[in-house]
Motif scaffolding. Sequence first.
Motif, mmCIF file in Angstrom:
data_model
loop_
_atom_site.group_PDB
_atom_site.id
_atom_site.type_symbol
_atom_site.label_atom_id
_atom_site.label_comp_id
_atom_site.label_asym_id
_atom_site.label_seq_id
_atom_site.Cartn_x
_atom_site.Cartn_y
_atom_site.Cartn_z
ATOM 1 N N GLU A 191 50.779 37.423 66.490
ATOM 2 C CA GLU A 191 51.760 36.356 66.303
ATOM 3 C C GLU A 191 52.611 36.672 65.072
ATOM 4 O O GLU A 191 52.085 37.117 64.052
ATOM 5 C CB GLU A 191 51.042 35.022 66.119
ATOM 6 C CG GLU A 191 51.961 33.826 66.222
ATOM 7 C CD GLU A 191 51.176 32.526 66.407
ATOM 8 O OE1 GLU A 191 51.749 31.467 66.117
ATOM 9 O OE2 GLU A 191 50.004 32.571 66.829
ATOM 10 N N THR A 192 53.907 36.469 65.202
ATOM 11 C CA THR A 192 54.800 36.682 64.064
ATOM 12 C C THR A 192 55.531 35.383 63.730
ATOM 13 O O THR A 192 55.763 34.546 64.607
ATOM 14 C CB THR A 192 55.838 37.794 64.345
ATOM 15 O OG1 THR A 192 56.823 37.305 65.278
ATOM 16 C CG2 THR A 192 55.193 39.038 64.929
ATOM 17 N N HIS A 193 55.872 35.245 62.450
ATOM 18 C CA HIS A 193 56.583 34.061 61.974
ATOM 19 C C HIS A 193 57.823 34.514 61.201
ATOM 20 O O HIS A 193 57.722 35.005 60.071
ATOM 21 C CB HIS A 193 55.679 33.211 61.072
ATOM 22 C CG HIS A 193 54.429 32.752 61.735
ATOM 23 N ND1 HIS A 193 54.376 31.628 62.539
ATOM 24 C CD2 HIS A 193 53.180 33.283 61.762
ATOM 25 C CE1 HIS A 193 53.147 31.486 63.007
ATOM 26 N NE2 HIS A 193 52.410 32.475 62.555
ATOM 27 N N LEU B 274 59.544 37.126 61.369
ATOM 28 C CA LEU B 274 59.363 38.495 60.876
ATOM 29 C C LEU B 274 60.720 39.190 60.778
ATOM 30 O O LEU B 274 61.493 39.229 61.744
ATOM 31 C CB LEU B 274 58.444 39.266 61.817
ATOM 32 C CG LEU B 274 57.989 40.640 61.342
ATOM 33 C CD1 LEU B 274 57.131 40.537 60.084
ATOM 34 C CD2 LEU B 274 57.205 41.358 62.455
ATOM 35 N N ASN C 91 59.871 35.675 66.374
ATOM 36 C CA ASN C 91 58.618 34.936 66.530
ATOM 37 C C ASN C 91 57.984 35.352 67.857
ATOM 38 O O ASN C 91 58.374 34.864 68.921
ATOM 39 C CB ASN C 91 58.878 33.431 66.497
ATOM 40 C CG ASN C 91 59.383 32.970 65.148
ATOM 41 O OD1 ASN C 91 58.660 32.981 64.163
ATOM 42 N ND2 ASN C 91 60.652 32.583 65.083
ATOM 43 N N THR D 251 59.432 46.981 64.607
ATOM 44 C CA THR D 251 58.434 45.907 64.708
ATOM 45 C C THR D 251 57.031 46.493 64.847
ATOM 46 O O THR D 251 56.086 46.061 64.169
ATOM 47 C CB THR D 251 58.741 44.992 65.908
ATOM 48 O OG1 THR D 251 60.058 44.443 65.758
ATOM 49 C CG2 THR D 251 57.734 43.864 66.006
ATOM 50 N N PHE E 166 53.568 46.294 62.331
ATOM 51 C CA PHE E 166 52.213 45.919 62.730
ATOM 52 C C PHE E 166 51.182 46.949 62.257
ATOM 53 O O PHE E 166 50.033 46.604 61.987
ATOM 54 C CB PHE E 166 52.113 45.778 64.249
ATOM 55 C CG PHE E 166 52.872 44.621 64.828
ATOM 56 C CD1 PHE E 166 53.185 43.514 64.059
ATOM 57 C CD2 PHE E 166 53.267 44.630 66.162
ATOM 58 C CE1 PHE E 166 53.881 42.440 64.594
ATOM 59 C CE2 PHE E 166 53.965 43.566 66.715
ATOM 60 C CZ PHE E 166 54.270 42.468 65.924
ATOM 61 N N PRO F 62 57.365 44.417 55.985
ATOM 62 C CA PRO F 62 58.386 43.397 56.277
ATOM 63 C C PRO F 62 59.167 43.038 55.019
ATOM 64 O O PRO F 62 58.622 43.054 53.910
ATOM 65 C CB PRO F 62 57.562 42.201 56.756
ATOM 66 C CG PRO F 62 56.219 42.737 57.116
ATOM 67 C CD PRO F 62 55.994 43.917 56.247
ATOM 68 N N SER G 27 56.060 36.863 58.285
ATOM 69 C CA SER G 27 54.662 37.278 58.296
ATOM 70 C C SER G 27 54.201 37.545 59.720
ATOM 71 O O SER G 27 54.883 37.203 60.685
ATOM 72 C CB SER G 27 53.786 36.188 57.674
ATOM 73 O OG SER G 27 53.851 34.997 58.450
ATOM 74 N N PHE G 28 53.033 38.175 59.820
ATOM 75 C CA PHE G 28 52.423 38.358 61.136
ATOM 76 C C PHE G 28 50.909 38.409 60.992
ATOM 77 O O PHE G 28 50.361 38.693 59.920
ATOM 78 C CB PHE G 28 52.939 39.620 61.833
ATOM 79 C CG PHE G 28 52.519 40.928 61.216
ATOM 80 C CD1 PHE G 28 51.328 41.544 61.588
ATOM 81 C CD2 PHE G 28 53.316 41.563 60.277
ATOM 82 C CE1 PHE G 28 50.939 42.764 61.036
ATOM 83 C CE2 PHE G 28 52.944 42.776 59.718
ATOM 84 C CZ PHE G 28 51.744 43.374 60.101
ATOM 85 N N SER G 29 50.237 38.117 62.098
ATOM 86 C CA SER G 29 48.779 38.207 62.148
ATOM 87 C C SER G 29 48.375 38.955 63.409
ATOM 88 O O SER G 29 49.064 38.910 64.432
ATOM 89 C CB SER G 29 48.141 36.819 62.134
ATOM 90 O OG SER G 29 48.539 36.072 63.281
ATOM 91 N N THR H 94 45.699 38.462 58.735
ATOM 92 C CA THR H 94 47.077 38.330 58.272
ATOM 93 C C THR H 94 47.486 39.494 57.376
ATOM 94 O O THR H 94 46.730 39.910 56.494
ATOM 95 C CB THR H 94 47.241 37.012 57.484
ATOM 96 O OG1 THR H 94 46.813 35.929 58.314
ATOM 97 C CG2 THR H 94 48.696 36.792 57.090
#
Length: 252
Positions: free
Chosen positions: A6-8, A10, A24, A46, A50, A56, A60-62, A67
């Motif tokens: 999941e990205t927020h 990014l 996202n 992208t 990861f 970035p 953020s991403f998990s 995280t």
Amino acid sequence: MNTIIETHNLTKRYKDFTAVNKINLHIQKGRIYGFLGPNGAGKSTTMKMFLGLTAPTSGSFSVNGKTYPKDRREILRETGSFIESPAYYGNLTGEENLQIIQQILKLPKSSVKEVLELTGLYEHRRRPVSKYSLGMKQRLGLAGALMGHPPVLILDEPTNGLDPAGIHEIRTLIRSLPEKYNCTVLVSSHLLSEIELMADDIGILNHGRLLFEGTLTELKTHAHELGYPSENLEEVFLSMIGEDNLKRGGRK
């Protein structure tokens, strides 16, 4: 929805160029996610974020509940990858190349035989990699990515440069992985017909922005509602990218 990546918002910028712009993503566990976009859309950037290959700029991403950057090492341990053209020791055999990975990851010796058999390379295991065909080298890259049964696989253009038989072979292998290994696959490709046969979900990037995310059925419904051709993925993709380029003042 059980997401594993999941990205927020990014984002990745290089000076005045934005390669990835506040995306996202919601990649579901146990599925194959086809990551699409023209050259320069931001797909590889992208994927490299990861894998910790580039940081970035913001967002953020998990991955699997971990995280970045706090859990960077744990993310890498749980992620197998095939980015661009994997590097090999051409003077070593396929088996010896995989044994190096096995030793680095501290895996049992049996893991080498397992991935050689899975990728159809076992009978060629003692041949120097310099003598491998391009298709065999691609399969060796996948074998390396599969070492240790990672829950997440990130594959950037895994069928690049292959003939139709090789493409079919790699596609069939990738399609089987979620069930065989209980893993999630993020795969990019310029071969839209292959992604259509392979992927459960689709994400479309253009100029670093996410234009669509969802199942192939949802994508075709979305295209139909917008008045785009929706017979196949290629038609939908070209229409969506062309319309977005027009909005930007470019050309279809």
